[in-house]
Design a protein around this motif. Structure first.
Motif, PDB file in Angstrom:
ATOM      1  N   SER A  77       0.863  -1.184   0.000  1.00 41.40           N
ATOM      2  CA  SER A  77       0.000   0.000   0.000  1.00 41.40           C
ATOM      3  C   SER A  77       0.899   1.233   0.000  1.00 41.40           C
ATOM      4  O   SER A  77       1.821   1.327   0.807  1.00 41.40           O
ATOM      5  CB  SER A  77      -0.917   0.005   1.219  1.00 41.40           C
ATOM      6  N   VAL A  78       0.637   2.159  -0.913  1.00 37.57           N
ATOM      7  CA  VAL A  78       1.510   3.330  -1.056  1.00 37.57           C
ATOM      8  C   VAL A  78       0.824   4.636  -0.684  1.00 37.57           C
ATOM      9  O   VAL A  78       1.465   5.689  -0.638  1.00 37.57           O
ATOM     10  CB  VAL A  78       2.076   3.423  -2.489  1.00 37.57           C
ATOM     11  N   LYS A  79      -0.476   4.581  -0.425  1.00 35.87           N
ATOM     12  CA  LYS A  79      -1.201   5.772   0.016  1.00 35.87           C
ATOM     13  C   LYS A  79      -2.522   5.328   0.648  1.00 35.87           C
ATOM     14  O   LYS A  79      -2.922   4.168   0.517  1.00 35.87           O
ATOM     15  CB  LYS A  79      -1.432   6.736  -1.139  1.00 35.87           C
ATOM     16  N   PRO A  80      -3.204   6.241   1.340  1.00 40.05           N
ATOM     17  CA  PRO A  80      -4.424   5.837   2.050  1.00 40.05           C
ATOM     18  C   PRO A  80      -5.567   5.375   1.144  1.00 40.05           C
ATOM     19  O   PRO A  80      -6.141   4.319   1.368  1.00 40.05           O
ATOM     20  CB  PRO A  80      -4.819   7.106   2.812  1.00 40.05           C
ATOM     21  N   ARG A  81      -5.910   6.183   0.132  1.00 35.61           N
ATOM     22  CA  ARG A  81      -7.079   5.878  -0.696  1.00 35.61           C
ATOM     23  C   ARG A  81      -6.761   6.074  -2.171  1.00 35.61           C
ATOM     24  O   ARG A  81      -5.851   6.833  -2.512  1.00 35.61           O
ATOM     25  CB  ARG A  81      -8.259   6.785  -0.296  1.00 35.61           C
ATOM     26  N   PRO A  82      -7.534   5.448  -3.058  1.00 36.50           N
ATOM     27  CA  PRO A  82      -7.285   5.578  -4.492  1.00 36.50           C
ATOM     28  C   PRO A  82      -7.894   6.841  -5.089  1.00 36.50           C
ATOM     29  O   PRO A  82      -8.722   6.801  -6.008  1.00 36.50           O
ATOM     30  CB  PRO A  82      -7.931   4.315  -5.072  1.00 36.50           C
ATOM     31  N   VAL A  83      -7.505   7.996  -4.541  1.00 33.74           N
ATOM     32  CA  VAL A  83      -7.988   9.280  -5.054  1.00 33.74           C
ATOM     33  C   VAL A  83      -6.803  10.225  -5.200  1.00 33.74           C
ATOM     34  O   VAL A  83      -5.780  10.082  -4.517  1.00 33.74           O
ATOM     35  CB  VAL A  83      -9.049   9.906  -4.120  1.00 33.74           C
ATOM     36  N   GLU A  84      -6.945  11.183  -6.079  1.00 36.81           N
ATOM     37  CA  GLU A  84      -5.872  12.143  -6.311  1.00 36.81           C
ATOM     38  C   GLU A  84      -5.600  12.952  -5.048  1.00 36.81           C
ATOM     39  O   GLU A  84      -6.524  13.420  -4.372  1.00 36.81           O
ATOM     40  CB  GLU A  84      -6.257  13.085  -7.459  1.00 36.81           C
ATOM     41  N   GLY A  85      -4.324  13.109  -4.713  1.00 32.09           N
ATOM     42  CA  GLY A  85      -3.933  13.886  -3.546  1.00 32.09           C
ATOM     43  C   GLY A  85      -3.858  13.100  -2.257  1.00 32.09           C
ATOM     44  O   GLY A  85      -3.434  13.632  -1.228  1.00 32.09           O
ATOM     45  N   SER A  86      -4.262  11.842  -2.276  1.00 36.61           N
ATOM     46  CA  SER A  86      -4.171  11.014  -1.073  1.00 36.61           C
ATOM     47  C   SER A  86      -2.708  10.670  -0.812  1.00 36.61           C
ATOM     48  O   SER A  86      -2.026  10.102  -1.668  1.00 36.61           O
ATOM     49  CB  SER A  86      -4.989   9.733  -1.262  1.00 36.61           C
ATOM     50  N   TYR A  87      -2.226  11.021   0.386  1.00 40.56           N
ATOM     51  CA  TYR A  87      -0.794  10.825   0.675  1.00 40.56           C
ATOM     52  C   TYR A  87      -0.553  10.844   2.172  1.00 40.56           C
ATOM     53  O   TYR A  87      -1.131  11.638   2.907  1.00 40.56           O
ATOM     54  CB  TYR A  87       0.032  11.929   0.012  1.00 40.56           C
ATOM     55  N   MET A  88       0.286   9.939   2.644  1.00 41.72           N
ATOM     56  CA  MET A  88       0.800   9.949   4.012  1.00 41.72           C
ATOM     57  C   MET A  88       2.209   9.374   3.977  1.00 41.72           C
ATOM     58  O   MET A  88       2.437   8.312   3.381  1.00 41.72           O
ATOM     59  CB  MET A  88      -0.081   9.124   4.956  1.00 41.72           C
ATOM     60  N   PRO A  89       3.178  10.057   4.595  1.00 39.27           N
ATOM     61  CA  PRO A  89       4.569   9.583   4.570  1.00 39.27           C
ATOM     62  C   PRO A  89       4.778   8.185   5.137  1.00 39.27           C
ATOM     63  O   PRO A  89       5.721   7.501   4.745  1.00 39.27           O
ATOM     64  CB  PRO A  89       5.306  10.627   5.417  1.00 39.27           C
ATOM     65  N   CYS A  90       3.908   7.741   6.053  1.00 41.31           N
ATOM     66  CA  CYS A  90       4.118   6.439   6.685  1.00 41.31           C
ATOM     67  C   CYS A  90       4.147   5.293   5.670  1.00 41.31           C
ATOM     68  O   CYS A  90       4.796   4.271   5.905  1.00 41.31           O
ATOM     69  CB  CYS A  90       3.059   6.174   7.756  1.00 41.31           C
ATOM     70  N   PHE A  91       3.488   5.484   4.523  1.00 43.50           N
ATOM     71  CA  PHE A  91       3.467   4.414   3.525  1.00 43.50           C
ATOM     72  C   PHE A  91       4.791   4.282   2.768  1.00 43.50           C
ATOM     73  O   PHE A  91       5.019   3.280   2.087  1.00 43.50           O
ATOM     74  CB  PHE A  91       2.306   4.625   2.556  1.00 43.50           C
ATOM     75  N   LEU A  92       5.661   5.283   2.900  1.00 41.26           N
ATOM     76  CA  LEU A  92       6.967   5.199   2.250  1.00 41.26           C
ATOM     77  C   LEU A  92       7.820   4.088   2.849  1.00 41.26           C
ATOM     78  O   LEU A  92       8.647   3.486   2.154  1.00 41.26           O
ATOM     79  CB  LEU A  92       7.706   6.541   2.369  1.00 41.26           C
ATOM     80  N   ALA A  93       7.612   3.811   4.132  1.00 37.82           N
ATOM     81  CA  ALA A  93       8.416   2.766   4.790  1.00 37.82           C
ATOM     82  C   ALA A  93       8.146   1.406   4.167  1.00 37.82           C
ATOM     83  O   ALA A  93       9.074   0.649   3.856  1.00 37.82           O
ATOM     84  CB  ALA A  93       8.108   2.738   6.290  1.00 37.82           C
ATOM     85  N   GLY A  94       6.882   1.085   3.967  1.00 38.66           N
ATOM     86  CA  GLY A  94       6.543  -0.192   3.344  1.00 38.66           C
ATOM     87  C   GLY A  94       6.984  -0.258   1.902  1.00 38.66           C
ATOM     88  O   GLY A  94       7.477  -1.293   1.442  1.00 38.66           O
ATOM     89  N   ARG A  95       6.842   0.848   1.198  1.00 35.46           N
ATOM     90  CA  ARG A  95       7.219   0.848  -0.218  1.00 35.46           C
ATOM     91  C   ARG A  95       8.724   0.618  -0.388  1.00 35.46           C
ATOM     92  O   ARG A  95       9.151  -0.066  -1.324  1.00 35.46           O
ATOM     93  CB  ARG A  95       6.818   2.158  -0.894  1.00 35.46           C
ATOM     94  N   SER A  96       9.542   1.173   0.511  1.00 35.15           N
ATOM     95  CA  SER A  96      10.993   0.987   0.388  1.00 35.15           C
ATOM     96  C   SER A  96      11.365  -0.489   0.507  1.00 35.15           C
ATOM     97  O   SER A  96      12.236  -0.985  -0.221  1.00 35.15           O
ATOM     98  CB  SER A  96      11.728   1.814   1.447  1.00 35.15           C
ATOM     99  N   ILE A  97      10.702  -1.211   1.402  1.00 31.38           N
ATOM    100  CA  ILE A  97      10.970  -2.640   1.548  1.00 31.38           C
ATOM    101  C   ILE A  97      10.478  -3.403   0.320  1.00 31.38           C
ATOM    102  O   ILE A  97      11.142  -4.316  -0.188  1.00 31.38           O
ATOM    103  CB  ILE A  97      10.302  -3.182   2.822  1.00 31.38           C
ATOM    104  N   ALA A  98       9.299  -3.030  -0.181  1.00 30.49           N
ATOM    105  CA  ALA A  98       8.751  -3.702  -1.360  1.00 30.49           C
ATOM    106  C   ALA A  98       9.658  -3.524  -2.570  1.00 30.49           C
ATOM    107  O   ALA A  98       9.898  -4.471  -3.325  1.00 30.49           O
ATOM    108  CB  ALA A  98       7.350  -3.163  -1.660  1.00 30.49           C
ATOM    109  N   VAL A  99      10.183  -2.315  -2.746  1.00 25.65           N
ATOM    110  CA  VAL A  99      11.078  -2.063  -3.875  1.00 25.65           C
ATOM    111  C   VAL A  99      12.368  -2.866  -3.720  1.00 25.65           C
ATOM    112  O   VAL A  99      12.901  -3.414  -4.694  1.00 25.65           O
ATOM    113  CB  VAL A  99      11.386  -0.554  -3.994  1.00 25.65           C
ATOM    114  N   ALA A 100      12.860  -2.968  -2.482  1.00 22.99           N
ATOM    115  CA  ALA A 100      14.085  -3.743  -2.232  1.00 22.99           C
ATOM    116  C   ALA A 100      13.872  -5.218  -2.575  1.00 22.99           C
ATOM    117  O   ALA A 100      14.732  -5.850  -3.208  1.00 22.99           O
ATOM    118  CB  ALA A 100      14.510  -3.589  -0.780  1.00 22.99           C
TER     119      ALA A 100
END
Length: 309
Positions: A77-100
């Protein structure tokens, strides 16, 4: 085929593995983020820190239960909801592991949203017969009170929502006021269950939209006027339940015949479930481990190739 899902919400760090052959989750791991007593949530910088600390430990636990080299895809999960402008930095942590993992293992990466993960997990727990159907999904948590029209696991339209306070916020604020830790939904539900007094909830619903800011004021007034914490907790949850009923009734009038599924941490409450199903027997609720924040739905979406931001 095994797919890994990662979700780093503002409440919990979670990992889940989905086995497509068995249509089951052999591994589901979760660690709640620590919140100091009296606080209503975390700053995003603190949430990112706690996720970054927890993820390696959870991956180590995971590696003891499955061979990571057997993973066929990773979802996140990379953001809270599937709408434009939805964003929270906490999702960056999971994305970094997924990309790795995507880079190291050479497996596909499937990016989705926290809300779509909730939807997928709820439909799985509801029986899995609704994946390819249109369905109404009510997602209620600390960060959303959305009644969604879903088609083939993707959000087609927001049918209704809260115009101010989220239901989970109202419950958590009452819980913290009563001295419980955050998030407080489970403690508030347990307290409410000890009250046997009849209660008539007062709610503000117009068609499929609601207002919940008044609920916080009502609960504070009840306590100030001498009502017990148990009574106030029950009143709060029944107001949420009655709000759900009225919003769903309107949605069903607009989309007759569509199945209805309730998801999100707030929907884990037995009191809410019993109240809603007494009035709307066909509404499906799912077990708490698939209703509250978890990575199960993200792993399922990765397996079905249903990820998009």
């Amino acid at each position: 085929m095994l797919t890994l899902g990662l979700d780093t919400s503002n409440y919990a760090t979670s990992l889940a593995v989905y086995n497509t052959g068995a249509a089951q989750f052999p591994v589901m791991l979760k660690q709640f983020l620590p919140v100091k007593p009296g606080q209503l949530g975390l700053r995003q910088s603190d949430a990112v820190f706690h996720h970054t600390t927890a993820l390696p430990l959870l991956l180590e636990q995971l590696s003891k239960q499955i061979n990571l080299k057997e993973l066929s895809a990773v979802g996140v999960s990379v953001k809270p909801r599937p709408v434009e402008g939805s964003y929270m930095p906490c999702f960056l942590a999971g994305r970094s592991i997924a990309v790795a993992l995507h880079t190291a293992l050479g497996i596909p990466i499937c990016e989705t949203t926290h809300q779509q993960g909730h939807i997928a997990a709820a439909l799985y727990a509801a029986g899995g017969d609704l994946y390819d159907s249109r369905v109404l999904v009510f997602h209620i948590s600390g960060g959303t009170t959305d009644l969604l029209l879903v088609d083939k696991l993707q959000v087609e339209k927001t049918v209704g929502s809260s115009q101010d306070l989220y239901a989970g916020q109202a419950v958590d604020r009452l819980g913290v006021l009563l001295g419980f830790g955050f998030p407080a939904g489970e403690a508030v539900s347990a307290l409410a269950a000890s009250c046997n007094e009849p209660i008539i909830p007062k709610v503000s619903v117009k068609e499929a939209d609601c207002s919940l800011s008044g609920l916080q004021n009502q609960c504070e007034a009840l306590l100030k006027n001498g009502k017990t914490p148990a009574y106030t907790a029950k009143y709060c949850l029944l107001c949420v339940a009655e709000t759900v009923v009225r919003m769903l009734q309107f949605a069903q009038s607009q989309y007759p015949g569509l199945p209805c599924v309730c998801a999100g941490g707030v929907m884990s409450s037995d009191l809410i479930r019993n109240y809603v199903t007494a009035k709307l027997p066909d509404v499906r609720f799912v077990p708490g481990k698939f209703s509250s924040d978890n990575a199960a739905g993200v792993a399922l979406l990765a397996a079905r190739g249903g990820c998009n931001g």
